[in-house]
Design an enzyme around this catalytic site. Structure first.
Site, PDB file in Angstrom:
ATOM      1  N   ASN A  22       0.845  -1.196   0.000  1.00 33.39           N
ATOM      2  CA  ASN A  22       0.000   0.000   0.000  1.00 33.39           C
ATOM      3  C   ASN A  22       0.879   1.244   0.000  1.00 33.39           C
ATOM      4  O   ASN A  22       1.966   1.254   0.574  1.00 33.39           O
ATOM      5  CB  ASN A  22      -0.920   0.034   1.217  1.00 33.39           C
ATOM      6  CG  ASN A  22      -1.940   1.149   1.096  1.00 33.39           C
ATOM      7  OD1 ASN A  22      -2.854   1.066   0.262  1.00 33.39           O
ATOM      8  ND2 ASN A  22      -1.778   2.221   1.858  1.00 33.39           N
ATOM      9  N   TYR A  47       0.585  10.130   4.332  1.00 33.75           N
ATOM     10  CA  TYR A  47       0.251  10.391   5.735  1.00 33.75           C
ATOM     11  C   TYR A  47       1.372  11.248   6.309  1.00 33.75           C
ATOM     12  O   TYR A  47       2.531  10.845   6.291  1.00 33.75           O
ATOM     13  CB  TYR A  47       0.157   9.085   6.529  1.00 33.75           C
ATOM     14  CG  TYR A  47      -0.559   7.930   5.832  1.00 33.75           C
ATOM     15  CD1 TYR A  47      -1.910   8.006   5.503  1.00 33.75           C
ATOM     16  CD2 TYR A  47       0.134   6.761   5.516  1.00 33.75           C
ATOM     17  CE1 TYR A  47      -2.564   6.939   4.885  1.00 33.75           C
ATOM     18  CE2 TYR A  47      -0.506   5.686   4.899  1.00 33.75           C
ATOM     19  CZ  TYR A  47      -1.848   5.779   4.587  1.00 33.75           C
ATOM     20  OH  TYR A  47      -2.471   4.718   3.971  1.00 33.75           O
ATOM     21  N   ARG A  48       1.024  12.406   6.842  1.00 31.30           N
ATOM     22  CA  ARG A  48       2.044  13.336   7.313  1.00 31.30           C
ATOM     23  C   ARG A  48       2.880  12.744   8.452  1.00 31.30           C
ATOM     24  O   ARG A  48       2.416  11.867   9.191  1.00 31.30           O
ATOM     25  CB  ARG A  48       1.388  14.624   7.789  1.00 31.30           C
ATOM     26  CG  ARG A  48       0.607  14.414   9.080  1.00 31.30           C
ATOM     27  CD  ARG A  48       0.275  15.734   9.744  1.00 31.30           C
ATOM     28  NE  ARG A  48      -0.319  15.520  11.024  1.00 31.30           N
ATOM     29  CZ  ARG A  48      -1.592  15.764  11.323  1.00 31.30           C
ATOM     30  NH1 ARG A  48      -2.415  16.264  10.419  1.00 31.30           N
ATOM     31  NH2 ARG A  48      -2.049  15.540  12.535  1.00 31.30           N
ATOM     32  N   TRP A  81      -1.240   7.915  10.051  1.00 30.23           N
ATOM     33  CA  TRP A  81      -2.284   7.255   9.254  1.00 30.23           C
ATOM     34  C   TRP A  81      -3.518   7.192  10.119  1.00 30.23           C
ATOM     35  O   TRP A  81      -3.509   6.706  11.244  1.00 30.23           O
ATOM     36  CB  TRP A  81      -1.853   5.899   8.717  1.00 30.23           C
ATOM     37  CG  TRP A  81      -1.201   4.936   9.646  1.00 30.23           C
ATOM     38  CD1 TRP A  81      -1.600   4.574  10.895  1.00 30.23           C
ATOM     39  CD2 TRP A  81      -0.001   4.188   9.366  1.00 30.23           C
ATOM     40  NE1 TRP A  81      -0.738   3.648  11.408  1.00 30.23           N
ATOM     41  CE2 TRP A  81       0.237   3.384  10.498  1.00 30.23           C
ATOM     42  CE3 TRP A  81       0.864   4.105   8.272  1.00 30.23           C
ATOM     43  CZ2 TRP A  81       1.336   2.522  10.562  1.00 30.23           C
ATOM     44  CZ3 TRP A  81       1.936   3.249   8.350  1.00 30.23           C
ATOM     45  CH2 TRP A  81       2.166   2.470   9.482  1.00 30.23           C
ATOM     46  N   GLU A 109      -1.450   1.186  -5.563  1.00 38.06           N
ATOM     47  CA  GLU A 109      -1.201   2.583  -5.939  1.00 38.06           C
ATOM     48  C   GLU A 109      -0.116   2.659  -7.009  1.00 38.06           C
ATOM     49  O   GLU A 109      -0.200   3.489  -7.912  1.00 38.06           O
ATOM     50  CB  GLU A 109      -0.792   3.407  -4.712  1.00 38.06           C
ATOM     51  CG  GLU A 109      -1.956   3.843  -3.821  1.00 38.06           C
ATOM     52  CD  GLU A 109      -2.376   2.797  -2.802  1.00 38.06           C
ATOM     53  OE1 GLU A 109      -1.715   1.731  -2.731  1.00 38.06           O
ATOM     54  OE2 GLU A 109      -3.367   3.027  -2.075  1.00 38.06           O
ATOM     55  N   ASP A 156      -4.037  22.143   9.858  1.00 38.14           N
ATOM     56  CA  ASP A 156      -4.471  21.098   8.928  1.00 38.14           C
ATOM     57  C   ASP A 156      -5.280  21.640   7.746  1.00 38.14           C
ATOM     58  O   ASP A 156      -5.560  22.833   7.663  1.00 38.14           O
ATOM     59  CB  ASP A 156      -5.285  20.052   9.701  1.00 38.14           C
ATOM     60  CG  ASP A 156      -4.943  18.637   9.268  1.00 38.14           C
ATOM     61  OD1 ASP A 156      -4.796  18.409   8.060  1.00 38.14           O
ATOM     62  OD2 ASP A 156      -4.832  17.762  10.148  1.00 38.14           O
TER      63      ASP A 156
END
Ligand SMILES: Cc1cc2nc3c(=O)[nH]c(=O)nc-3n(C[C@H](O)[C@H](O)[C@H](O)COP(=O)(O)O)c2cc1C
Ligand SMILES: [Mn+2]
Length: 487
Positions: free
Chosen positions: A169, A173-174, A187, A233, A282
């Protein structure tokens, strides 16, 4: 021709006057944010900061931050071109006649070429540091907003493997940089990375993780694509590029990483370990408050000789991620239409930050159809987070701004037309009663039918006759009516 790597994309942007290099010395602490924010909000170009305080590496930002650049990233001239490309796969009609059959061959061959290719070595491993030598402080990681808990890597491609199936995968995700060799791993619990981590937790073992920073644009984009779990992906990126993504073995982890990446971090996450992460300014336009998240331990930092650090900032919309969101909307619309066939068009206004507002046009065929559509959306993948869904008839233009508002508001009797449900909500929603759980609202703004209990008459919209319009069109220039500011 697919972009080979990030540099190829940056060069293409520069050739088209879509990129500005900044030689002025600036700080990665707030200053780059302020410049990037002003640039995106005024329709400005992509930026490469070549002189960043505290690091020898340049920083690229706003590379996807306009519709034109986003299309360019995906090598499309328009979203319609994408619809045409997908149609062949979504709606394969048996070719009739020899000519049709011949035309189909290159497309099938093209499909075979888009699978990831494993290669030996790669530019991403020109310089390798491992163990104690790893120092994330060498990267120009941005502290984006004043109340941020620290610097955050905001455009990472987080690569993991499913404990049971071995499927890879990739998710964006920061990652908050905690120190030389640890970061947060944000995540959210509904995402595939978190799902895979639960598999390792069950088996009670560490999870290997690799993170690529800065790749060709289609590969970067694939990390935000809301693909169903188990759908690759990297394969999706290959399909977007028309050419498979070259992958190479990590140095300290058993994971394949994009060979042409600028920077790769390798390491592990212990599913049992948590650490405070945030606050972080954010994409809601508000700070996400601090919370406990997994920790990424970095065992190797590999990179090109002269890498560019690719990043973004999120915040008060419109921002770069809004343009990426529009690309998701347009790329996935044909697939959504396949699963929820009454959908004619959908739109996520940028102020709705993806999950707060979706407007959907449907071809209404039966009583209650609008409500059926809402529930189908709430039941499909990441669209489950949609806080507000507005359903309109197919003749309404979803991209019409104020005109849309006018039609929606005119068409509703709120007590009758609002559907309230409870269920999972986005982890970033700070207004819900509990984290990740709350309510959602659907507004049926379609024309109401007799079969839905509407016994009154529904009026026609006011439209001038074509005949009169044509006559006045011809007359108009000679009438001398112009807006005051144009006089
Ligand atoms: C700039 C940017 C930052 C993002 N940061 C996060 C994040 O920190 N955590 C998260 O769960 N999703 C984040 N997302 C959204 C995910 O990348 C997106 O939901 C993606 O589909 C996840 O991949 P997955 O379906 O394989 O889990 C971000 C998206 C963008 C564009
Ligand atoms: Mn996924």
């Amino acid at each position: 021709m697919a972009y080979r790597d990030l540099s190829a994309f940056l060069e293409a942007l520069e050739r088209d006057g879509e990129l500005v290099r900044i030689r002025e010395r600036v700080s990665p602490r707030l200053e780059i944010s302020e410049i990037a924010d002003r640039a995106v909000k005024s329709g400005g170009p992509a930026l490469v900061f070549e002189n960043v305080a505290g690091s020898s590496l340049p920083v690229a930002i706003n590379t996807f931050a306009s519709r034109r650049r986003m299309l360019k990233a995906l090598e499309l001239s328009s979203w319609e071109e994408w619809d045409a490309r997908l149609e062949f796969f979504l709606d394969p009609k048996p070719p009739e006649g020899i000519l049709e059959k011949l035309k189909a061959i290159p497309r099938v061959t093209e499909l075979a070429a888009v699978f990831p290719k494993t290669v030996r070595g790669g530019a991403c491993q020109e310089v390798v540091t491992t163990g104690d030598a790893v120092d994330l402080g060498t990267l120009p990681v941005l502290t984006c907003w004043p109340q941020d808990a620290g610097p955050f890597i905001t455009m990472p491609l987080v690569i993991t493997k499913d404990a049971a199936t071995g499927k890879t995968n990739v998710g964006m995700y920061r990652m908050q940089v905690f120190d030389r060799n640890t970061t947060g791993m944000h995540w959210q619990k509904h995402k595939d990375g978190a799902g895979q981590a639960r598999g390792y937790a069950r088996e009670g073992r560490r999870m290997e993780v690799a993170v690529a920073i800065g790749c060709d644009p289609a590969t970067v984009f694939s990390a935000i694509a809301p693909l169903p779990p188990g759908v690759s992906e990297f394969l999706f990126a290959g399909f977007l590029r028309g050419e498979g993504v070259p992958l190479t073995a990590g140095r300290t982890v058993d994971l394949l990483v994009p060979a042409e990446a600028e920077i790769v971090l390798e390491g592990w996450v212990d599913p049992a370990e948590r650490r405070r992460e945030g606050p972080f300014g954010d994409h809601t336009g508000f700070y996400s408050l601090d919370d406990d998240f997994p920790v990424f331990h970095v065992t190797a930092l590999t990179r090109r000789e002269r890498p560019t650090y690719l990043t973004t900032i999120v915040g008060r919309p419109p921002m770069e991620d809004g343009f990426m969101g529009e690309a998701v909307e347009r790329l996935f619309l044909p697939l959504v239409k396949k699963t929820i066939p009454e959908i004619v068009d959908l739109h996520l206004p940028v102020e709705g930050i993806f999950h707060n507002l979706m407007i959907v046009a449907i071809d209404k065929r039966y009583p209650g159809h609008a409500r059926k559509t809402m529930h189908a959306i709430w039941g499909t993948g990441q669209m489950m987070f949609t806080k507000t869904i507005v359903v309109v008839d197919k003749d309404v233009d979803l991209h019409g701004g104020g005109q849309l508002l006018w039609k929606v508001l005119a068409a509703i009797d709120p007590e009758r037309d609002v559907e309230i449900v409870r269920g999972p909500v986005d982890e970033l929603d700070f207004a819900s009663r509990m984290p990740c759980y709350g309510s959602k609202m659907g507004i049926d703004a379609t024309r109401k039918w007799k079969e839905e209990g509407f016994e009154r008459r529904w009026p026609d919209e006011i439209v001038m006759t074509a005949e009169v319009r044509k006559k006045i069109d011809a007359l108009w220039p000679s009438l001398g009516i112009r807006a005051p500011d144009k006089r």
